[in-house]
Design an enzyme around this catalytic site. Structure first.
Site, PDB file in Angstrom:
ATOM      1  N   TYR A   5       0.828  -1.210   0.000  1.00  0.00           N
ATOM      2  CA  TYR A   5       0.000   0.000   0.000  1.00  0.00           C
ATOM      3  C   TYR A   5       0.861   1.257   0.000  1.00  0.00           C
ATOM      4  O   TYR A   5       0.431   2.304  -0.483  1.00  0.00           O
ATOM      5  CB  TYR A   5      -0.899   0.022   1.241  1.00  0.00           C
ATOM      6  CG  TYR A   5      -1.934  -1.069   1.244  1.00  0.00           C
ATOM      7  CD1 TYR A   5      -1.578  -2.365   1.584  1.00  0.00           C
ATOM      8  CD2 TYR A   5      -3.239  -0.807   0.899  1.00  0.00           C
ATOM      9  CE1 TYR A   5      -2.516  -3.379   1.588  1.00  0.00           C
ATOM     10  CE2 TYR A   5      -4.185  -1.817   0.896  1.00  0.00           C
ATOM     11  CZ  TYR A   5      -3.808  -3.102   1.243  1.00  0.00           C
ATOM     12  OH  TYR A   5      -4.742  -4.101   1.238  1.00  0.00           O
ATOM     13  N   LYS A  14       4.225 -14.987   3.679  1.00  0.00           N
ATOM     14  CA  LYS A  14       4.432 -15.800   2.477  1.00  0.00           C
ATOM     15  C   LYS A  14       5.956 -15.956   2.328  1.00  0.00           C
ATOM     16  O   LYS A  14       6.555 -15.582   1.312  1.00  0.00           O
ATOM     17  CB  LYS A  14       3.780 -15.088   1.277  1.00  0.00           C
ATOM     18  CG  LYS A  14       3.728 -15.879  -0.002  1.00  0.00           C
ATOM     19  CD  LYS A  14       2.744 -17.022   0.032  1.00  0.00           C
ATOM     20  CE  LYS A  14       2.810 -17.802  -1.269  1.00  0.00           C
ATOM     21  NZ  LYS A  14       2.176 -19.120  -1.193  1.00  0.00           N
ATOM     22  N   ASP A  54      -1.687 -18.624   2.153  1.00  0.00           N
ATOM     23  CA  ASP A  54      -2.637 -19.487   1.445  1.00  0.00           C
ATOM     24  C   ASP A  54      -3.183 -20.566   2.381  1.00  0.00           C
ATOM     25  O   ASP A  54      -4.393 -20.847   2.384  1.00  0.00           O
ATOM     26  CB  ASP A  54      -2.001 -20.102   0.180  1.00  0.00           C
ATOM     27  CG  ASP A  54      -0.525 -20.441   0.347  1.00  0.00           C
ATOM     28  OD1 ASP A  54       0.028 -20.161   1.424  1.00  0.00           O
ATOM     29  OD2 ASP A  54       0.068 -20.994  -0.597  1.00  0.00           O
ATOM     30  N   ASP A  63      -5.822  -7.469   5.122  1.00  0.00           N
ATOM     31  CA  ASP A  63      -6.985  -6.900   4.440  1.00  0.00           C
ATOM     32  C   ASP A  63      -7.860  -8.031   3.906  1.00  0.00           C
ATOM     33  O   ASP A  63      -9.085  -8.074   4.110  1.00  0.00           O
ATOM     34  CB  ASP A  63      -6.462  -6.016   3.282  1.00  0.00           C
ATOM     35  CG  ASP A  63      -7.534  -5.130   2.693  1.00  0.00           C
ATOM     36  OD1 ASP A  63      -8.701  -5.243   3.101  1.00  0.00           O
ATOM     37  OD2 ASP A  63      -7.201  -4.321   1.807  1.00  0.00           O
ATOM     38  N   ASP A 103     -11.599  -9.912   5.687  1.00  0.00           N
ATOM     39  CA  ASP A 103     -12.871  -9.978   4.956  1.00  0.00           C
ATOM     40  C   ASP A 103     -13.367 -11.422   4.925  1.00  0.00           C
ATOM     41  O   ASP A 103     -14.550 -11.698   5.098  1.00  0.00           O
ATOM     42  CB  ASP A 103     -12.706  -9.474   3.511  1.00  0.00           C
ATOM     43  CG  ASP A 103     -13.046  -7.994   3.382  1.00  0.00           C
ATOM     44  OD1 ASP A 103     -12.888  -7.276   4.389  1.00  0.00           O
ATOM     45  OD2 ASP A 103     -13.462  -7.562   2.287  1.00  0.00           O
TER      46      ASP A 103
END
Ligand code: NAD
Length: 368
Positions: free
Chosen positions: A142, A188, A220, A244, A248
């Site tokens: 970001y 990751k 993942d 983020d 959700d």
């Protein structure tokens, strides 16, 4: 207690749900004898329309003068459909987080028992799930360098510094100590160098918290396990982008995006907001669930003002409202009778009426 609360309703359903969060805060002030003042500012699409700037200086000034911030959401379909527009509502939110150094976004994911059947996940998998997310907010893709090399190639650089990882890792480990003493760090590290630094720093910090178990998961695998076995998580510590997306996903554990509150904290004023966006598909129709905003107000009472009893009373009022069977459309099921399906404002009123009963001693405040 005397406090000044900055209110940024923002765009779309942000305006509708924030009105209910403010309503409950005013009621808390009346019922518990506090003096809360409210000052309003603009942000997002509304601010761009008025000033050309998604976070006007006036708003920033007002935020710096306040004791806490209640924020709704920013966004507008105009920008979603025009990715090349240079000035965008979400820049207001990103800049606000950066300017106020709000580096940790805290998202409690807990299912109210009465909503066990509102989720698309099986009740037996969900029951008892209680996760506390720590999402880093001021680093990652970001805020890394971004751009276009030419018409065919674009890039966003994922960057993390040791300092950014350390400060949020400490918060996560400290929180785990008062919970089930487990931190799952999500990265990751098998492919990303920034994730390898993340993992290394988290491991180093964990040495100072020998009583807390540390687990590492690749993002993942974490995405899969969240749905397969949500009860296996206690505190989840992760970066900006992974956080983020995963939060959700985790909103489905709580039944709806409209149920999830969050707090963004740093060294200055705390920011409290629902995790959802401006939802223009339902804006202006009274369909938005205000409980995430109301629960964000409860987080503010606890984390920024230290008003634990008041905070628990608001959470309990939400729980009792759900127990009465009241639902907004997003958490209603085929079995919800029509007269129990409420619009945004009526849901806020229903919570307010339960809060009154709690304070009058007609209902117990217990931790939920
Ligand atoms: P969204 O969160 O606005 O909506 C996703 C889905 O969830 C929609 O179907 C919506 O109707 C539903 N929903 C969300 N909140 C709800 C609530 N309180 N009650 C009932 N249903 C609810 O995400 P989106 O559709 O991807 O994005 C819409 C806009 O919001 C975009 O412009 C996006 O950039 C912006 N956005 C802003 C924030 C923020 O301000 N923090 C966060 C995410 C998205």
């Amino acid at each position: 207690m005397k406090k000044t609360i900055a209110v940024l309703p923002g765009d779309g359903i942000g305006r509708e749900v924030t009105a209910e969060g403010v309503k409950i805060l005013k009621q808390v002030a009346n019922l518990f004898g506090h003096d809360f003042g409210f000052v309003y500012g603009t942000i997002g699409h509304e601010a761009i329309e008025q000033t050309g700037n998604p976070l006007p200086d006036d708003t920033l000034h007002l935020l710096r003068q306040s004791d806490a911030i209640l924020f709704g959401a920013v966004g507008h379909p105009h920008y979603d459909n025009n990715p090349s527009l240079a000035v965008r509502p979400e820049q207001g939110l990103l800049r606000m987080r950066k300017e106020l150094d709000l580096f940790a976004n805290i998202r409690p994911i807990k299912l109210f028992d009465d909503l066990l059947h509102a989720s698309s996940i099986k009740p037996e998998v969900l029951k008892g799930a209680d996760i506390l997310f720590f999402r880093e907010l001021t680093g990652d893709v970001y805020f890394g360098e971004k751009g276009r090399k030419d018409h065919h190639t674009a890039y966003d650089v994922m960057v993390y510094s040791r300092h950014e990882v350390e400060r949020i890792a400490h918060l996560a480990f400290q929180a785990a100590r008062s919970r089930r003493k487990k931190v799952t760090s999500v990265d990751k590290a098998n492919v990303l160098e920034s994730s390898r630094l993340w993992r290394q720093v988290v491991q180093e910090i964990s040495a100072q918290y020998a009583d807390v178990q540390l687990e590492h998961l690749f993002v993942d695998a974490a995405a899969m396990k969240l749905i397969q076995n949500p009860r296996s998580f206690d505190v989840v510590l992760t970066g900006n982008l992974f956080g983020d997306i995963l939060t959700d996903e985790a909103s489905q554990i709580a039944g709806s995006m409209g149920m999830l509150a969050s707090a963004s904290v740093g060294h200055t004023v705390g920011l409290y907001e629902p995790i959802h966006g401006s939802a223009h598909d339902i804006a202006g129709k009274g369909l938005a669930n205000p409980l995430a905003s109301i629960l964000s107000a409860a987080l503010m009472l606890d984390l920024s003002f230290g008003l634990k009893k008041e905070s628990m009373a608001v959470v309990r009022a939400v729980e009792l409202t759900l127990r009465q069977g009241y639902r907004t459309p997003d958490i209603a099921t085929g079995e919800t009778p029509d007269n129990k399906i409420l619009n945004t404002k009526s849901m806020g009123d229903a919570v307010g009426s339960e809060l009154e009963k709690i304070v009058a001693g007609e209902a117990l405040i217990t931790e939920t």
